[in-house]
Design an enzyme around this catalytic site. Structure first.
Site, PDB file in Angstrom:
ATOM      1  N   LYS A  93       0.841  -1.215   0.000  1.00  0.00           N
ATOM      2  CA  LYS A  93       0.000   0.000   0.000  1.00  0.00           C
ATOM      3  C   LYS A  93       0.870   1.257   0.000  1.00  0.00           C
ATOM      4  O   LYS A  93       0.517   2.250  -0.625  1.00  0.00           O
ATOM      5  CB  LYS A  93      -0.946   0.013   1.211  1.00  0.00           C
ATOM      6  CG  LYS A  93      -2.014  -1.050   1.162  1.00  0.00           C
ATOM      7  CD  LYS A  93      -3.103  -0.754   0.129  1.00  0.00           C
ATOM      8  CE  LYS A  93      -4.125  -1.878   0.063  1.00  0.00           C
ATOM      9  NZ  LYS A  93      -5.025  -1.854  -1.052  1.00  0.00           N
ATOM     10  N   LYS A 138      -3.225 -10.305  -8.543  1.00  0.00           N
ATOM     11  CA  LYS A 138      -4.468 -11.050  -8.308  1.00  0.00           C
ATOM     12  C   LYS A 138      -5.681 -10.286  -8.817  1.00  0.00           C
ATOM     13  O   LYS A 138      -5.613  -9.068  -9.025  1.00  0.00           O
ATOM     14  CB  LYS A 138      -4.637 -11.324  -6.811  1.00  0.00           C
ATOM     15  CG  LYS A 138      -4.789 -10.065  -5.967  1.00  0.00           C
ATOM     16  CD  LYS A 138      -5.246 -10.412  -4.554  1.00  0.00           C
ATOM     17  CE  LYS A 138      -5.686  -9.151  -3.825  1.00  0.00           C
ATOM     18  NZ  LYS A 138      -6.628  -9.338  -2.781  1.00  0.00           N
ATOM     19  N   LYS A 175     -10.737  -5.841  -6.402  1.00  0.00           N
ATOM     20  CA  LYS A 175     -11.854  -4.907  -6.567  1.00  0.00           C
ATOM     21  C   LYS A 175     -11.374  -3.594  -7.159  1.00  0.00           C
ATOM     22  O   LYS A 175     -12.071  -2.964  -7.919  1.00  0.00           O
ATOM     23  CB  LYS A 175     -12.503  -4.618  -5.207  1.00  0.00           C
ATOM     24  CG  LYS A 175     -13.234  -5.807  -4.646  1.00  0.00           C
ATOM     25  CD  LYS A 175     -14.114  -5.360  -3.499  1.00  0.00           C
ATOM     26  CE  LYS A 175     -13.915  -6.261  -2.305  1.00  0.00           C
ATOM     27  NZ  LYS A 175     -12.829  -5.860  -1.429  1.00  0.00           N
TER      28      LYS A 175
HETATM   29  N1  AQP Z   1      -7.739 -12.823  -6.097  1.00  0.00           N
HETATM   30  C1  AQP Z   1      -8.132 -13.433  -4.978  1.00  0.00           C
HETATM   31  N2  AQP Z   1      -8.070 -14.785  -4.884  1.00  0.00           N
HETATM   32  C2  AQP Z   1      -8.517 -15.427  -3.774  1.00  0.00           C
HETATM   33  N3  AQP Z   1      -9.050 -14.797  -2.719  1.00  0.00           N
HETATM   34  C3  AQP Z   1      -9.152 -13.455  -2.759  1.00  0.00           C
HETATM   35  N4  AQP Z   1      -9.649 -12.540  -1.899  1.00  0.00           N
HETATM   36  C4  AQP Z   1      -9.498 -11.301  -2.437  1.00  0.00           C
HETATM   37  N5  AQP Z   1      -8.924 -11.369  -3.639  1.00  0.00           N
HETATM   38  C5  AQP Z   1      -8.696 -12.696  -3.885  1.00  0.00           C
HETATM   39  C6  AQP Z   1     -10.259 -12.875  -0.621  1.00  0.00           C
HETATM   40  O1  AQP Z   1     -11.508 -12.198  -0.543  1.00  0.00           O
HETATM   41  C7  AQP Z   1     -11.779 -11.858   0.803  1.00  0.00           C
HETATM   42  C8  AQP Z   1     -12.204 -10.432   0.884  1.00  0.00           C
HETATM   43  O2  AQP Z   1     -11.168  -9.577   0.468  1.00  0.00           O
HETATM   44  P1  AQP Z   1     -11.138  -8.082   0.988  1.00  0.00           P
HETATM   45  O3  AQP Z   1     -12.261  -7.347   0.430  1.00  0.00           O
HETATM   46  O4  AQP Z   1     -11.121  -8.039   2.442  1.00  0.00           O
HETATM   47  O5  AQP Z   1      -9.802  -7.456   0.549  1.00  0.00           O
HETATM   48  P2  AQP Z   1      -8.743  -7.773  -0.478  1.00  0.00           P
HETATM   49  O6  AQP Z   1      -8.085  -9.063  -0.143  1.00  0.00           O
HETATM   50  O7  AQP Z   1      -7.830  -6.622  -0.554  1.00  0.00           O
HETATM   51  O8  AQP Z   1      -9.587  -7.932  -1.795  1.00  0.00           O
HETATM   52  P3  AQP Z   1      -9.613  -7.085  -3.102  1.00  0.00           P
HETATM   53  O9  AQP Z   1     -10.834  -7.549  -3.760  1.00  0.00           O
HETATM   54  O10 AQP Z   1      -8.342  -7.209  -3.833  1.00  0.00           O
HETATM   55  O11 AQP Z   1      -9.842  -5.584  -2.648  1.00  0.00           O
HETATM   56  P4  AQP Z   1      -9.053  -4.258  -2.924  1.00  0.00           P
HETATM   57  O12 AQP Z   1      -8.924  -4.116  -4.402  1.00  0.00           O
HETATM   58  O13 AQP Z   1      -9.913  -3.216  -2.336  1.00  0.00           O
HETATM   59  O14 AQP Z   1      -7.713  -4.358  -2.253  1.00  0.00           O
HETATM   60  C9  AQP Z   1     -10.521 -12.163   1.604  1.00  0.00           C
HETATM   61  O15 AQP Z   1     -10.745 -13.367   2.306  1.00  0.00           O
HETATM   62  C10 AQP Z   1      -9.467 -12.340   0.560  1.00  0.00           C
HETATM   63  O16 AQP Z   1      -8.490 -13.275   0.964  1.00  0.00           O
END
Ligand code: AQP
Length: 333
Positions: free
Chosen positions: A113, A196, A199
């Protein structure tokens, strides 16, 4: 016998995608019958990136709708907004006294970050693992269904729980552990092979649960591939393995095996495989998308779900905070 306690959350930072589904929500749905489940929308966590206040409610409501459309049953689980549980920030404050700057600065997600948003390295980002620990420990959960990217945060939650226990009481917090049904953690890569599915990043190479049929087809047809293997039984590059993983998760076993054998025999045709994957993916996403869209039309119903979810989640949160205050000596009356 009392059911084991499960906690997990999803940040309200945008549209949910296949990574959120296969890394987290699919496990929630499988766990909801046998466990005492607390699932929440992590709206406080999303504040680290300073979202526009106008978007927050919509993002929170969409996460609720997409979870339910994916099979979560609010009769069986507590589904709530993190900000509706005031005991969480109180426990976060307590745990912050047991968390050290050096260890927080070393967390890889914090370093990422810092790289991504150097103009906004706020204390909330640094203490993200402490808030996540409070989310889990507030219900004294033992099982946490999260994706592979969250494993280190879980280790920190165990450390904070153990530090609290050592200082105040040996058994107050049980150790929370990552839970998943398959031994291998699911990590869905972005279709361009660069990081990965997410969002807020790689949006053109991430498949969202709200994507329309043609958007899904286009994204899959553009997925990164290579020339194909030159020798039988070659190891797959990770972006090819990701396409096979998606095929395994959405197609029939026969179809998956057919393409896997073609790969092993060096006669794989990626164009055909992508067309097949696109159709299986469209069939997989469509019912979730349609149900989520329907649910989002009724905001009152979503408000009611959140309110009832918070009512289910408050008693154990209050019990934990009362217990923690007492152990720490914050009991003057
Ligand atoms: N690509 C992924 N593969 C497997 N698991 C994933 N998770 C997220 N991306 C993947 C799992 O989804 C849950 C919720 O995630 P989160 O919203 O708490 O935050 P994150 O991991 O940061 O997910 P994003 O979607 O990538 O959000 P942004 O873009 O906002 O940073 C978790 O259990 C995570 O492991």
């Amino acid at each position: 016998m009392s059911k084991e306690i499960v906690v997990s959350g999803i940040r309200s930072t945008g549209y949910l995608h296949l990574g959120n589904y296969f890394g987290a929500i699919q496990n929630y749905v499988k766990m909801q019958n046998e466990h005492n489940c607390y699932f929440f929308v992590a709206d406080y966590h999303s504040l680290t990136t300073h979202p526009d206040p106008k978007d927050l409610k919509q993002n929170v409501f969409r996460v609720v709708a997409e979870n339910i459309a994916s099979g979560l049953d609010t009769e069986k689980v507590a589904l709530y907004a993190q900000s509706d549980i005031p005991e969480i920030p109180e426990l976060y404050l307590m745990l912050n006294m047991l968390a050290y700057k050096g260890e927080l600065e070393k967390v890889p997600t914090f370093k990422d970050k810092v790289r991504l948003q150097p103009e906004n390295v706020n204390a909330g980002l640094l203490t993200y693992p402490v808030l996540m620990s409070a989310d889990i420990l507030i219900h004294r959960a033992t099982k946490v269904p999260v994706g592979k990217d969250q494993e280190q945060h879980l280790e920190m939650a165990r450390n904070f729980a153990n530090r609290f226990n050592k200082r105040y009481n040996d058994e107050f917090f049980p150790e929370p552990h990552v839970f998943r049904f398959n031994k291998e953690a699911v990590r869905i890569m972005s279709l361009d092979g660069d990081g990965k599915m997410s969002k807020s990043e790689n949006v053109n190479a991430t498949i969202y649960l709200s994507d329309g049929d043609d958007v899904i087809r286009k994204k899959i047809m553009k997925a990164k591939t290579d020339q194909g293997p030159h020798e039988p039984n070659s190891e797959m590059p990770d972006f090819i393995a990701n396409l096979f993983l998606l095929l395994k998760l959405t197609a029939t076993e026969d179809i998956y095996n057919q393409y896997l054998n073609a790969y092993k025999d060096c006669n794989i045709r990626y164009g055909d495989m992508k067309k097949q994957l696109a159709e299986d993916m469209v069939a997989f996403v469509r019912p979730i998308r349609e149900k989520a869209a329907e649910l989002q039309k009724d905001e009152d119903a979503i408000r009611k779900i959140l309110k009832e979810g918070a009512e289910k989640a408050r008693p154990s949160s209050i019990a934990t905070i009362e217990g923690a205050r007492k152990l720490m000596g914050i009991n003057y009356y």
